[in-house]
Design an enzyme around this catalytic site. Structure first.
Site, PDB file in Angstrom:
ATOM      1  N   TYR A  23      -8.225  14.549   3.592  1.00  0.00           N
ATOM      2  CA  TYR A  23      -8.985  13.900   4.664  1.00  0.00           C
ATOM      3  C   TYR A  23     -10.217  14.721   5.041  1.00  0.00           C
ATOM      4  O   TYR A  23     -10.218  15.954   4.945  1.00  0.00           O
ATOM      5  CB  TYR A  23      -8.142  13.766   5.942  1.00  0.00           C
ATOM      6  CG  TYR A  23      -6.928  12.900   5.817  1.00  0.00           C
ATOM      7  CD1 TYR A  23      -6.990  11.533   6.074  1.00  0.00           C
ATOM      8  CD2 TYR A  23      -5.693  13.444   5.467  1.00  0.00           C
ATOM      9  CE1 TYR A  23      -5.858  10.733   5.974  1.00  0.00           C
ATOM     10  CE2 TYR A  23      -4.558  12.655   5.357  1.00  0.00           C
ATOM     11  CZ  TYR A  23      -4.644  11.294   5.620  1.00  0.00           C
ATOM     12  OH  TYR A  23      -3.525  10.517   5.513  1.00  0.00           O
TER      13      TYR A  23
ATOM     14  N   TYR B 153       0.113  14.425  10.979  1.00  0.00           N
ATOM     15  CA  TYR B 153      -0.743  13.693  11.914  1.00  0.00           C
ATOM     16  C   TYR B 153      -2.018  14.489  12.123  1.00  0.00           C
ATOM     17  O   TYR B 153      -2.007  15.573  12.711  1.00  0.00           O
ATOM     18  CB  TYR B 153      -0.016  13.458  13.243  1.00  0.00           C
ATOM     19  CG  TYR B 153       1.041  12.396  13.154  1.00  0.00           C
ATOM     20  CD1 TYR B 153       0.713  11.047  13.286  1.00  0.00           C
ATOM     21  CD2 TYR B 153       2.366  12.721  12.899  1.00  0.00           C
ATOM     22  CE1 TYR B 153       1.678  10.052  13.180  1.00  0.00           C
ATOM     23  CE2 TYR B 153       3.341  11.741  12.791  1.00  0.00           C
ATOM     24  CZ  TYR B 153       2.989  10.409  12.932  1.00  0.00           C
ATOM     25  OH  TYR B 153       3.952   9.437  12.822  1.00  0.00           O
TER      26      TYR B 153
ATOM     27  N   ASP C 231      -4.808   4.378  10.048  1.00  0.00           N
ATOM     28  CA  ASP C 231      -5.071   3.767  11.343  1.00  0.00           C
ATOM     29  C   ASP C 231      -6.339   2.927  11.265  1.00  0.00           C
ATOM     30  O   ASP C 231      -7.222   3.197  10.441  1.00  0.00           O
ATOM     31  CB  ASP C 231      -5.262   4.842  12.412  1.00  0.00           C
ATOM     32  CG  ASP C 231      -3.973   5.580  12.738  1.00  0.00           C
ATOM     33  OD1 ASP C 231      -2.896   5.048  12.428  1.00  0.00           O
ATOM     34  OD2 ASP C 231      -4.060   6.691  13.301  1.00  0.00           O
TER      35      ASP C 231
ATOM     36  N   HIS D 283       0.846  -1.192   0.000  1.00  0.00           N
ATOM     37  CA  HIS D 283       0.000   0.000   0.000  1.00  0.00           C
ATOM     38  C   HIS D 283       0.884   1.247   0.000  1.00  0.00           C
ATOM     39  O   HIS D 283       2.105   1.168   0.142  1.00  0.00           O
ATOM     40  CB  HIS D 283      -0.987  -0.011   1.170  1.00  0.00           C
ATOM     41  CG  HIS D 283      -0.353  -0.022   2.527  1.00  0.00           C
ATOM     42  ND1 HIS D 283       0.402   1.021   3.025  1.00  0.00           N
ATOM     43  CD2 HIS D 283      -0.373  -0.956   3.515  1.00  0.00           C
ATOM     44  CE1 HIS D 283       0.803   0.746   4.244  1.00  0.00           C
ATOM     45  NE2 HIS D 283       0.358  -0.458   4.557  1.00  0.00           N
TER      46      HIS D 283
ATOM     47  N   LEU E 215     -12.371   9.714  10.994  1.00  0.00           N
ATOM     48  CA  LEU E 215     -11.386  10.163  10.013  1.00  0.00           C
ATOM     49  C   LEU E 215     -11.553   9.352   8.733  1.00  0.00           C
ATOM     50  O   LEU E 215     -11.622   8.123   8.780  1.00  0.00           O
ATOM     51  CB  LEU E 215      -9.965   9.983  10.558  1.00  0.00           C
ATOM     52  CG  LEU E 215      -8.806  10.391   9.638  1.00  0.00           C
ATOM     53  CD1 LEU E 215      -8.855  11.875   9.320  1.00  0.00           C
ATOM     54  CD2 LEU E 215      -7.468  10.030  10.292  1.00  0.00           C
TER      55      LEU E 215
END
Length: 311
Positions: free
Chosen positions: A81, A185, A53, A48, A206
């Site tokens: 995101y 992050y 997460d 990937h 998320l």
């Protein structure tokens, strides 16, 4: 952007060569998701291009076969995101999985108060990586130290926030659209934004919707891929994007067969003064052959080639 993209090679053994855009579900690690896709396609080799997460869902480009040769160019690509946070509580992990370690007032904040801090987080910023991260210190992952209750100094790192917009404000919840560089992050960003606004927060949801050149293409859930596999191998193969989609953002150079052959033998090829220096995707009359690097004088040298390619 997709000009010149090559047809998908279909080797007889070892699975297809190309990219599958997986819609990773919440609760599954990126590696487990990767292995499920690899087995579905019968691929010997897969990788990937930037983990999510288990809490996160969304776009996980999975490179199969020879596409893994170019996955590194996606690891460093910008990402997009959509994140939801909750004001008033900071957790040990920065998300809903961790224990609450701090409670803060949030009722005093208005939408305008929160929007006012956003400009300070656009562009290059410094971030201190969270303790619950996969970064190594002293040869050990930080999250392993954190699970033992250890807290160690982490040097701040520069990342870049290309875009940051408030999409929803229903306090104590809020949602953001974030476009950012590699290494950002999102949990830390949410914490830092809330702190700057005068409160604290953690991530409750998320989802990644973009990674490098992949944004508007269709993503497929594991269930959808399994259903296609049950129909026929041909139906499953239809979702595989071509290898050169991994580098679709680079300039394109097409060489005559003789020049392509020389490049594949490791010899430089003169392109002339037109064009900027840097990486380019290279094609022969038969299709995509790999990446080259154009020098300041217009000389093209090989950077990375397909394992098997024709001129």
């Amino acid at each position: 952007m997709n000009e010149g993209l090559a047809a998908r090679p279909r080797p007889a053994n070892g699975g297809p060569d190309g990219v599958v855009l997986l819609d990773k579900p919440v609760g599954l690690s990126s590696n487990i998701a990767l292995q499920k896709v690899r087995r579905l396609f019968g691929s010997r080799k897969a990788g990937h291009t930037g983990s999510l997460d288990p809490l996160a869902s969304g776009l996980l480009p999975v490179c199969l076969g020879q596409a893994t040769r170019f996955s590194g160019y996606l690891l460093g690509a910008a990402k997009g995101y959509r994140v939801t946070g909750r004001l008033g509580e900071r957790t040990a992990t920065g998300d809903v999985e961790g224990d609450v370690v701090e409670r803060c007032a949030w009722e005093q904040l208005s939408r305008d108060d929160f929007v006012a801090v956003l400009p300070g987080f656009r562009g290059p910023i410094l971030q201190v990586p969270p303790m619950y991260s996969a970064l190594k210190q002293g040869g050990e992952r930080l999250y392993k130290k954190a699970r033992r209750g250890e807290v160690v100094e982490r040097p701040a790192r520069e990342v870049e926030i290309h875009g940051l917009e408030l999409e929803a404000w229903t306090p104590p919840s809020f949602s953001l659209d974030v476009r950012c560089s590699k290494g950002t992050y999102i949990r830390t960003l949410v914490e830092d934004l809330a702190r700057a606004a005068g409160s604290c927060a953690h991530v409750t949801a998320l989802r990644r919707y973009a990674a490098g050149p992949y944004e508007h293409e269709s993503m497929y859930t594991l269930e959808a891929l399994e259903a296609l596999a049950a129909e026929s191998p041909e139906r499953l193969a239809e979702v595989v994007l071509p290898i050169d989609s991994t580098v679709a953002g680079l300039p394109m150079v097409t060489l005559p067969a003789e020049a392509a052959h020389r490049l594949m033998q490791g010899q430089p090829v003169a392109l002339g003064p037109e064009g900027d220096a840097g990486l380019v995707r290279v094609y022969s009359p038969a299709g995509f052959i790999g990446l080259g690097e154009r020098g300041a004088t217009g000389e093209l040298r090989v950077k990375r080639l397909l394992g098997t390619c024709k001129v």
